[in-house]
Design a protein around this motif. Structure first.
Motif, mmCIF file in Angstrom:
data_model
loop_
_atom_site.group_PDB
_atom_site.id
_atom_site.type_symbol
_atom_site.label_atom_id
_atom_site.label_comp_id
_atom_site.label_asym_id
_atom_site.label_seq_id
_atom_site.Cartn_x
_atom_site.Cartn_y
_atom_site.Cartn_z
ATOM 1 N N CYS A 62 0.875 -1.186 0.000
ATOM 2 C CA CYS A 62 0.000 0.000 0.000
ATOM 3 C C CYS A 62 0.906 1.228 0.000
ATOM 4 O O CYS A 62 2.092 1.116 -0.325
ATOM 5 C CB CYS A 62 -0.970 -0.021 1.179
ATOM 6 S SG CYS A 62 -0.204 0.013 2.808
ATOM 7 N N LEU A 63 0.352 2.382 0.355
ATOM 8 C CA LEU A 63 1.160 3.610 0.306
ATOM 9 C C LEU A 63 2.120 3.713 1.495
ATOM 10 O O LEU A 63 3.333 3.810 1.336
ATOM 11 C CB LEU A 63 0.220 4.823 0.250
ATOM 12 C CG LEU A 63 0.843 6.211 0.367
ATOM 13 C CD1 LEU A 63 1.883 6.443 -0.720
ATOM 14 C CD2 LEU A 63 -0.237 7.287 0.303
ATOM 15 N N GLY A 64 1.551 3.659 2.699
ATOM 16 C CA GLY A 64 2.375 3.912 3.876
ATOM 17 C C GLY A 64 2.970 2.669 4.527
ATOM 18 O O GLY A 64 3.884 2.760 5.331
ATOM 19 N N ASN A 65 2.416 1.500 4.201
ATOM 20 C CA ASN A 65 2.765 0.238 4.861
ATOM 21 C C ASN A 65 2.515 0.296 6.369
ATOM 22 O O ASN A 65 3.223 -0.325 7.151
ATOM 23 C CB ASN A 65 4.226 -0.173 4.569
ATOM 24 C CG ASN A 65 4.575 -1.615 4.955
ATOM 25 O OD1 ASN A 65 5.715 -1.921 5.282
ATOM 26 N ND2 ASN A 65 3.608 -2.502 4.949
ATOM 27 N N ILE A 66 1.497 1.085 6.737
ATOM 28 C CA ILE A 66 1.124 1.087 8.163
ATOM 29 C C ILE A 66 -0.342 0.732 8.414
ATOM 30 O O ILE A 66 -0.703 0.388 9.531
ATOM 31 C CB ILE A 66 1.456 2.425 8.868
ATOM 32 C CG1 ILE A 66 0.767 3.601 8.183
ATOM 33 C CG2 ILE A 66 2.967 2.634 8.975
ATOM 34 C CD1 ILE A 66 0.785 4.865 9.026
ATOM 35 N N CYS A 67 -1.204 0.848 7.388
ATOM 36 C CA CYS A 67 -2.634 0.568 7.609
ATOM 37 C C CYS A 67 -3.111 -0.697 6.885
ATOM 38 O O CYS A 67 -3.474 -1.687 7.525
ATOM 39 C CB CYS A 67 -3.495 1.749 7.157
ATOM 40 S SG CYS A 67 -3.255 3.240 8.133
ATOM 41 N N ARG A 68 -3.127 -0.662 5.539
ATOM 42 C CA ARG A 68 -3.744 -1.748 4.780
ATOM 43 C C ARG A 68 -2.837 -2.958 4.575
ATOM 44 O O ARG A 68 -3.227 -4.093 4.882
ATOM 45 C CB ARG A 68 -4.207 -1.222 3.409
ATOM 46 C CG ARG A 68 -5.323 -0.223 3.500
ATOM 47 C CD ARG A 68 -5.492 0.548 2.202
ATOM 48 N NE ARG A 68 -4.384 1.461 1.950
ATOM 49 C CZ ARG A 68 -4.230 2.214 0.874
ATOM 50 N NH1 ARG A 68 -5.137 2.139 -0.093
ATOM 51 N NH2 ARG A 68 -3.206 3.041 0.743
ATOM 52 N N TYR A 103 7.383 7.706 4.020
ATOM 53 C CA TYR A 103 7.154 8.515 5.231
ATOM 54 C C TYR A 103 7.222 7.710 6.523
ATOM 55 O O TYR A 103 7.563 8.232 7.564
ATOM 56 C CB TYR A 103 5.771 9.180 5.221
ATOM 57 C CG TYR A 103 5.174 9.461 3.877
ATOM 58 C CD1 TYR A 103 5.538 10.605 3.179
ATOM 59 C CD2 TYR A 103 4.252 8.583 3.311
ATOM 60 C CE1 TYR A 103 4.990 10.864 1.937
ATOM 61 C CE2 TYR A 103 3.699 8.852 2.065
ATOM 62 C CZ TYR A 103 4.080 9.986 1.381
ATOM 63 O OH TYR A 103 3.539 10.240 0.159
ATOM 64 N N HIS A 104 6.837 6.444 6.467
ATOM 65 C CA HIS A 104 6.655 5.703 7.715
ATOM 66 C C HIS A 104 7.667 4.576 7.912
ATOM 67 O O HIS A 104 7.463 3.699 8.744
ATOM 68 C CB HIS A 104 5.234 5.142 7.775
ATOM 69 C CG HIS A 104 4.187 6.201 7.779
ATOM 70 N ND1 HIS A 104 3.908 6.976 8.885
ATOM 71 C CD2 HIS A 104 3.376 6.664 6.801
ATOM 72 C CE1 HIS A 104 2.965 7.853 8.594
ATOM 73 N NE2 HIS A 104 2.626 7.680 7.330
ATOM 74 N N ASP A 153 -7.704 3.875 1.359
ATOM 75 C CA ASP A 153 -6.913 4.219 2.534
ATOM 76 C C ASP A 153 -7.823 4.584 3.713
ATOM 77 O O ASP A 153 -8.600 5.533 3.611
ATOM 78 C CB ASP A 153 -6.052 5.415 2.113
ATOM 79 C CG ASP A 153 -5.166 5.912 3.208
ATOM 80 O OD1 ASP A 153 -5.132 5.284 4.279
ATOM 81 O OD2 ASP A 153 -4.494 6.935 2.980
ATOM 82 N N TYR A 163 -6.865 5.723 6.597
ATOM 83 C CA TYR A 163 -6.082 6.531 7.547
ATOM 84 C C TYR A 163 -6.873 7.661 8.197
ATOM 85 O O TYR A 163 -6.717 7.938 9.384
ATOM 86 C CB TYR A 163 -4.868 7.107 6.813
ATOM 87 C CG TYR A 163 -3.825 7.722 7.703
ATOM 88 C CD1 TYR A 163 -3.075 6.934 8.586
ATOM 89 C CD2 TYR A 163 -3.559 9.093 7.665
ATOM 90 C CE1 TYR A 163 -2.102 7.495 9.388
ATOM 91 C CE2 TYR A 163 -2.583 9.662 8.461
ATOM 92 C CZ TYR A 163 -1.856 8.859 9.324
ATOM 93 O OH TYR A 163 -0.881 9.417 10.111
HETATM 94 P P1 4NP Z 1 -1.662 2.809 4.153
HETATM 95 O O1 4NP Z 1 -2.322 4.134 4.731
HETATM 96 O O2 4NP Z 1 -1.189 3.159 2.751
HETATM 97 O O3 4NP Z 1 -2.797 1.850 4.144
HETATM 98 O O4 4NP Z 1 -0.544 2.440 5.082
HETATM 99 C C1 4NP Z 1 -1.648 5.358 4.820
HETATM 100 C C2 4NP Z 1 -1.156 5.782 6.015
HETATM 101 C C3 4NP Z 1 -0.527 6.985 6.121
HETATM 102 C C4 4NP Z 1 -0.407 7.791 5.025
HETATM 103 C C5 4NP Z 1 -0.886 7.367 3.810
HETATM 104 C C6 4NP Z 1 -1.514 6.136 3.717
HETATM 105 N N1 4NP Z 1 0.196 9.057 5.134
HETATM 106 O O5 4NP Z 1 0.283 9.760 4.109
HETATM 107 O O6 4NP Z 1 0.685 9.413 6.203
#
Ligand code: 4NP
Length: 147
Positions: A7-13, A42-43, A117, A119
């Motif tokens: 995913c984008l951040g590798n912290i949620c999905r 970012y993460h 997302d 988030y």
């Molecule tokens: P993820 O969610 O891609 O599911 O991990 C996000 C979490 C944080 C951000 C973007 C997506 N962010 O921009 O901080």
């Protein structure tokens, strides 16, 4: 079988997708490598979002020890399948692929819809978890016949 969830951040999905697919494989006696990564940086080094940790825990999956990392070109050589959550992830991952074989490894986790997302909306974590779990169960049933 080696599977990368992105995913984008590798912290949620994608941490949820990693945890769910890992548990499915483990519980069914398959020694699969399941990992996750983000297209953004970012993460990097962070544990999953506390809301992802919480919802996974409710379903008996501990993702609290995962740490975010960014996808890298070598991942295309290591993993058999790379599953992404949305169209932007798809474009970003495809742009790192070196050839058609590598591009063919990249698929939307759910072909008929995106996993958006969560988030910015606490209420989305449970539906996202359920959506990912339903699809991982389907995929596991297909992929277990590949090896
Ligand atoms: P993820 O969610 O891609 O599911 O991990 C996000 C979490 C944080 C951000 C973007 C997506 N962010 O921009 O901080």
């Amino acid at each position: 079988m080696k599977i990368l969830m992105v995913c984008l951040g590798n912290i949620c999905r994608s941490p949820i997708a990693e945890g769910v697919m890992q548990k499915l494989a483990f519980d069914n006696g398959f020694n699969w490598e399941v990992d996750s990564a983000g297209t953004g940086s970012y993460h990097i080094g962070s544990h999953p979002d506390h809301r992802s940790i919480k919802v996974a825990k409710q379903f008996g999956i501990d993702i609290s020890q995962q740490k975010a990392r960014a996808i890298k070109k070598e991942d295309f050589e290591i993993f058999n399948h790379i599953y992404v959550m949305d169209r932007q992830n798809y474009d970003d991952v495809i742009s790192l692929a070196a050839n058609a074989d590598q591009m063919n490894k990249v698929k939307l986790l759910i072909p008929e819809r995106i996993v958006s997302d969560p988030y910015y909306d606490d209420a989305l974590f449970l539906p996202v978890f359920e959506m990912i779990t339903t699809q991982c169960e389907k995929l596991f049933a297909q992929l277990k016949n590949e090896n």
